[in-house]
Write a protein that holds these residues in place. Structure first.
Motif, mmCIF file in Angstrom:
data_model
loop_
_atom_site.group_PDB
_atom_site.id
_atom_site.type_symbol
_atom_site.label_atom_id
_atom_site.label_comp_id
_atom_site.label_asym_id
_atom_site.label_seq_id
_atom_site.Cartn_x
_atom_site.Cartn_y
_atom_site.Cartn_z
ATOM 1 N N ILE A 12 -41.078 33.385 -19.541
ATOM 2 C CA ILE A 12 -40.252 33.700 -20.709
ATOM 3 C C ILE A 12 -38.773 33.685 -20.321
ATOM 4 C CG2 ILE A 12 -39.642 35.499 -22.375
ATOM 5 C CD1 ILE A 12 -42.711 36.295 -22.226
ATOM 6 N N LYS A 13 -38.455 34.301 -19.221
ATOM 7 C CA LYS A 13 -37.062 34.358 -18.771
ATOM 8 C C LYS A 13 -36.523 32.957 -18.495
ATOM 9 C CE LYS A 13 -34.671 37.509 -15.882
ATOM 10 N NZ LYS A 13 -34.660 38.312 -14.659
ATOM 11 N N TYR A 14 -37.281 32.169 -17.761
ATOM 12 C CA TYR A 14 -36.858 30.812 -17.414
ATOM 13 C C TYR A 14 -36.621 29.967 -18.665
ATOM 14 C CZ TYR A 14 -37.061 26.025 -15.742
ATOM 15 O OH TYR A 14 -36.783 24.706 -15.509
ATOM 16 N N HIS A 15 -37.588 29.958 -19.577
ATOM 17 C CA HIS A 15 -37.466 29.140 -20.785
ATOM 18 C C HIS A 15 -36.374 29.658 -21.725
ATOM 19 C CE1 HIS A 15 -41.253 27.519 -19.310
ATOM 20 N NE2 HIS A 15 -41.025 26.476 -20.094
ATOM 21 N N SER A 16 -36.149 30.961 -21.719
ATOM 22 C CA SER A 16 -35.076 31.532 -22.535
ATOM 23 C C SER A 16 -33.714 31.071 -22.039
ATOM 24 C CB SER A 16 -35.153 33.056 -22.528
ATOM 25 O OG SER A 16 -36.346 33.490 -23.125
ATOM 26 N N TYR A 17 -33.509 31.137 -20.734
ATOM 27 C CA TYR A 17 -32.248 30.667 -20.173
ATOM 28 C C TYR A 17 -32.078 29.162 -20.401
ATOM 29 C CZ TYR A 17 -30.812 34.995 -17.920
ATOM 30 O OH TYR A 17 -30.386 36.272 -17.679
ATOM 31 N N ALA A 18 -33.163 28.413 -20.253
ATOM 32 C CA ALA A 18 -33.088 26.972 -20.515
ATOM 33 C C ALA A 18 -32.687 26.722 -21.966
ATOM 34 C CB ALA A 18 -34.422 26.302 -20.200
ATOM 35 N N SER A 19 -33.282 27.466 -22.886
ATOM 36 C CA SER A 19 -32.930 27.313 -24.299
ATOM 37 C C SER A 19 -31.460 27.644 -24.540
ATOM 38 C CB SER A 19 -33.805 28.213 -25.174
ATOM 39 O OG SER A 19 -35.128 27.747 -25.185
ATOM 40 N N GLY A 20 -30.983 28.690 -23.905
ATOM 41 C CA GLY A 20 -29.570 29.029 -24.023
ATOM 42 C C GLY A 20 -28.687 27.901 -23.521
ATOM 43 N N ALA A 21 -29.066 27.307 -22.416
ATOM 44 C CA ALA A 21 -28.302 26.177 -21.874
ATOM 45 C C ALA A 21 -28.373 24.980 -22.817
ATOM 46 C CB ALA A 21 -28.827 25.802 -20.492
ATOM 47 N N PHE A 22 -29.545 24.731 -23.386
ATOM 48 C CA PHE A 22 -29.685 23.605 -24.317
ATOM 49 C C PHE A 22 -28.822 23.807 -25.562
ATOM 50 C CE2 PHE A 22 -34.219 22.871 -22.574
ATOM 51 C CZ PHE A 22 -33.721 22.116 -21.534
ATOM 52 N N GLY A 23 -28.554 25.055 -25.902
ATOM 53 C CA GLY A 23 -27.681 25.336 -27.035
ATOM 54 C C GLY A 23 -26.258 24.848 -26.817
ATOM 55 N N LEU A 24 -25.926 24.542 -25.572
ATOM 56 C CA LEU A 24 -24.595 24.030 -25.245
ATOM 57 C C LEU A 24 -24.477 22.517 -25.401
ATOM 58 C CD1 LEU A 24 -23.876 26.178 -22.059
ATOM 59 C CD2 LEU A 24 -22.760 26.383 -24.300
ATOM 60 N N ILE A 25 -25.590 21.830 -25.631
ATOM 61 C CA ILE A 25 -25.541 20.375 -25.791
ATOM 62 C C ILE A 25 -24.599 20.055 -26.951
ATOM 63 C CG2 ILE A 25 -26.872 18.303 -26.389
ATOM 64 C CD1 ILE A 25 -29.296 19.645 -25.020
ATOM 65 N N PRO A 26 -23.595 19.226 -26.709
ATOM 66 C CA PRO A 26 -22.575 18.980 -27.734
ATOM 67 C C PRO A 26 -22.999 18.056 -28.869
ATOM 68 C CG PRO A 26 -22.072 17.724 -25.761
ATOM 69 C CD PRO A 26 -23.278 18.579 -25.441
#
Length: 166
Positions: A12-26
């Motif tokens: 959950i932690k790993y995928h949550s952080y990945a999702s947060g990073a993906f939110g930065l895709i311009p």
């Protein structure tokens, strides 16, 4: 099983952080697609961990119903956050302010809901969206608060992400 619970928390932690990073895709829309893929991958990994049969279309329907029924304001903010990225410079900055935190929180809440459901012997076939909606809402609100306090370094996973499941 303590090890299984710990492994679920790590996923959950790993995928949550990945999702947060993906939110930065311009690129508008690409961020939403990447976050959705991370969320499906998380549920797939949790299902595998709990030895529950995974069905991609059923999972998409459940996730869509949970997200759409509980957080229409947040969803419209994330869609708006994604769409506003089309505006040069200002749009990218505004989108970057909205998408990462919402993406992280939504993925974390989804993971917690599915892990709890699987932990109690549930499957994707007996997942009751209406019964889980309030639990998801609470987990989402908790995760939003945690996202604001999240450390800069994201956790690392040993495994490679699961490719498209079906």
């Amino acid at each position: 099983m303590v090890d299984r619970k710990k492994r679920a928390q790590d996923l959950i932690k790993y995928h949550s952080y990945a999702s947060g990073a993906f939110g930065l895709i311009p690129v508008p829309g690409a961020d939403v697609a990447a976050v959705s893929a991370a969320q499906l991958n998380l549920v797939h990994k949790l299902a595998k961990l709990y030895e529950v049969e995974f069905a991609q279309e059923r999972t998409r329907a459940i996730v869509g119903a949970l997200l759409g029924g509980v957080m229409p304001g947040a969803l419209s903010s994330s869609v708006l956050g994604s769409a506003v990225k089309a505006v040069p410079f200002i749009g990218t900055v505004l989108g970057a302010a909205v998408m990462p935190a919402l993406s992280l929180a939504a993925t974390q809440a989804l993971g917690r809901v599915f892990a709890q459901h699987f932990e109690t012997g549930g499957t994707l076939l007996d997942f009751d969206v209406e019964a889980m909606r309030e639990y998801f809402r609470k987990e989402f609100e908790t995760a939003k608060g945690e996202a604001a306090d999240a450390p800069a370094a994201a956790p690392q996973m040993d495994e490679q992400p699961v490719q498209k499941a079906g």
